[in-house]
Design a protein around this motif. Structure first.
Motif, PDB file in Angstrom:
ATOM      1  N   ASP A  22     -17.573   1.313 -18.591  1.00 36.56           N
ATOM      2  CA  ASP A  22     -18.000   1.267 -19.989  1.00 36.56           C
ATOM      3  C   ASP A  22     -18.748  -0.027 -20.290  1.00 36.56           C
ATOM      4  N   GLY A  23     -19.522  -0.489 -19.310  1.00 39.75           N
ATOM      5  CA  GLY A  23     -20.340  -1.686 -19.467  1.00 39.75           C
ATOM      6  C   GLY A  23     -21.365  -1.733 -18.350  1.00 39.75           C
ATOM      7  N   ALA A  24     -21.967  -2.893 -18.144  1.00 34.98           N
ATOM      8  CA  ALA A  24     -22.877  -3.057 -17.014  1.00 34.98           C
ATOM      9  C   ALA A  24     -22.108  -2.838 -15.710  1.00 34.98           C
ATOM     10  N   TYR A  25     -22.777  -2.244 -14.717  1.00 30.79           N
ATOM     11  CA  TYR A  25     -22.136  -1.992 -13.429  1.00 30.79           C
ATOM     12  C   TYR A  25     -23.195  -1.983 -12.333  1.00 30.79           C
ATOM     13  N   ILE A  26     -22.748  -1.898 -11.086  1.00 35.18           N
ATOM     14  CA  ILE A  26     -23.660  -1.832  -9.947  1.00 35.18           C
ATOM     15  C   ILE A  26     -23.911  -0.367  -9.606  1.00 35.18           C
ATOM     16  N   LEU A  27     -25.171  -0.009  -9.461  1.00 39.38           N
ATOM     17  CA  LEU A  27     -25.530   1.350  -9.075  1.00 39.38           C
ATOM     18  C   LEU A  27     -26.127   1.331  -7.673  1.00 39.38           C
ATOM     19  N   LEU A  28     -25.494   2.073  -6.766  1.00 40.02           N
ATOM     20  CA  LEU A  28     -26.022   2.277  -5.421  1.00 40.02           C
ATOM     21  C   LEU A  28     -26.660   3.660  -5.378  1.00 40.02           C
ATOM     22  N   GLU A  29     -27.902   3.724  -4.934  1.00 34.67           N
ATOM     23  CA  GLU A  29     -28.615   4.998  -4.894  1.00 34.67           C
ATOM     24  C   GLU A  29     -28.957   5.386  -3.463  1.00 34.67           C
ATOM     25  N   ARG A  30     -28.909   6.691  -3.215  1.00 34.26           N
ATOM     26  CA  ARG A  30     -29.181   7.269  -1.899  1.00 34.26           C
ATOM     27  C   ARG A  30     -28.303   6.606  -0.832  1.00 34.26           C
TER      28      ARG A  30
END
Length: 263
Positions: free
Chosen positions: A99-107
Motif C-alpha cells: 500500500d505504498g511505493a514498492y519494487i517491481l520486478l518484470e519478466r
C-alpha cells in the motif's frame, strides 16, 4: 634491542588505527539495513513480482536511488511521486509496502513458486549497495488503489452515502530534529489497537507517506519525521479502515498533502 621497542609500538599503533577505521566503516554500514524481505507474484501481470521490505535507518538521512535483480529483465521503484529516488528520513523504519511505493520486478525468469529466493540489490546514496534475498510468497491481488491516485496495489473502502464522510487536514512544521506532523480529522475516530480487525465505519488509523514511501501507521493525530535530504518532498496522510483500505468518498480518497523543501 632498544630500537625494536619503538618499532613494535609503532606497529601496535598502526594496527589500532586500522582497527578504528574498520570499526568506523562497519558502524556506518550497519546504520542502515533491510529486513522482512518478501516477494509476491502480481495477479493479472504474468512474470511480474512485487518486492516488499522494511528499511531500518539508525543514521542520518539517506536516499534509495536504484534497485536491480539478476533474475528480472527490468527492476524499478514504482508508485512514487519522484523519479530521483526515495528519501529515507534519519532515525526511521519506513517500508516498501503493497500500500505504498514498492519494487517491481518484470519478466522474471523461472518458476514463481513459494519459497524461492530472489536476489535483490538496493543502492543507497550514502550507505551504498545492500544485497539481500526476497522469499516468494503467495500471489498478491491488485486492488483499486492506483485507479484513485493512491500508492501501491492495495484496495479502497467506499463510504456509504448514508454514513458521515470522514475528512482530514494536515499541517507540517520544522523542528530541531526533523519535522512535526499534525492531522485534524472529522467524522473519524483513531482506533489505538494495532491489530487488524473487522471494519467499523468511521474508525481506523492513518498512513503517513513521504514521496510515496510508507513511513508508518498513525494511531493518533501527531507524528514525527526525521531530518531529510535536500530537495522537494511530498508528505501525504490517508485515513484507513482497520483492514488498511483507504477511505474513499464520492470517488475521492480521504487524504491530505503538504509539500516541504529542504535546502
Amino acid at each position: 634491542m632498544k630500537a625494536a621497542k619503538p618499532l613494535a609500538m609503532l606497529a601496535i599503533l598502526s594496527l589500532l588505527a586500522v582497527g578504528a577505521i574498520l570499526l568506523i566503516w562497519r558502524s556506518t554500514q550497519d546504520a542502515l539495513w533491510v529486513q522482512d524481505v518478501t516477494a509476491a507474484p502480481l495477479q493479472g501481470s504474468p512474470g511480474s513480482v512485487g518486492v516488499f521490505l522494511t528499511i531500518r535507518n539508525r543514521g542520518s538521512a539517506d536516499k534509495l536511488i536504484a534497485v536491480r535483480s539478476i533474475v528480472a529483465q527490468r527492476s524499478r521503484l514504482v508508485s512514487t511521486t519522484t523519479e530521483s529516488g526515495l528519501a529515507i528520513p534519519a532515525d526511521s523504519s519506513p517500508s516498501l509496502a503493497s500500500d505504498g511505493a514498492y519494487i517491481l520486478l518484470e519478466r522474471v525468469g523461472g518458476t514463481l513458486k513459494d519459497g524461492r529466493l530472489l536476489p535483490i540489490t538496493l543502492r543507497f546514496e550514502k550507505a551504498g549497495e545492500i544485497r539481500t534475498q526476497a522469499r516468494l510468497i503467495a500471489p498478491r491481488a491488485q486492488g483499486e488503489a492506483a485507479s484513485y491516485g493512491l500508492f501501491g496495489i492495495g484496495d479502497i473502502r467506499r463510504v456509504q452515502d448514508d454514513k458521515p464522510a470522514p475528512a482530514i487536514t494536515l499541517d507540517v512544521q520544522p523542528s530541531e530534529d526533523g519535522w512535526q506532523v499534525q492531522v485534524e480529522t472529522r467524522n473519524f475516530r483513531f482506533d489505538t489497537d494495532p491489530e487488524d480487525g473487522k471494519h467499523v465505519p468511521g474508525t481506523g488509523h492513518a498512513h503517513l507517506y513521504l514521496n510515496g514511501l510508507k513511513l508508518q501507521r498513525l494511531y493518533e493525530s501527531r507524528a514525527r519525521i526525521g531530518t531529510l535530504p535536500p530537495g522537494r518532498h511530498e508528505i501525504r496522510v490517508t485515513l484507513n479502515s482497520k483492514d488498511h483500505r483507504t477511505y474513499v468518498v464520492s470517488d475521492t480518497p480521504v487524504s491530505a498533502t503538504a509539500e516541504i523543501v529542504v535546502p
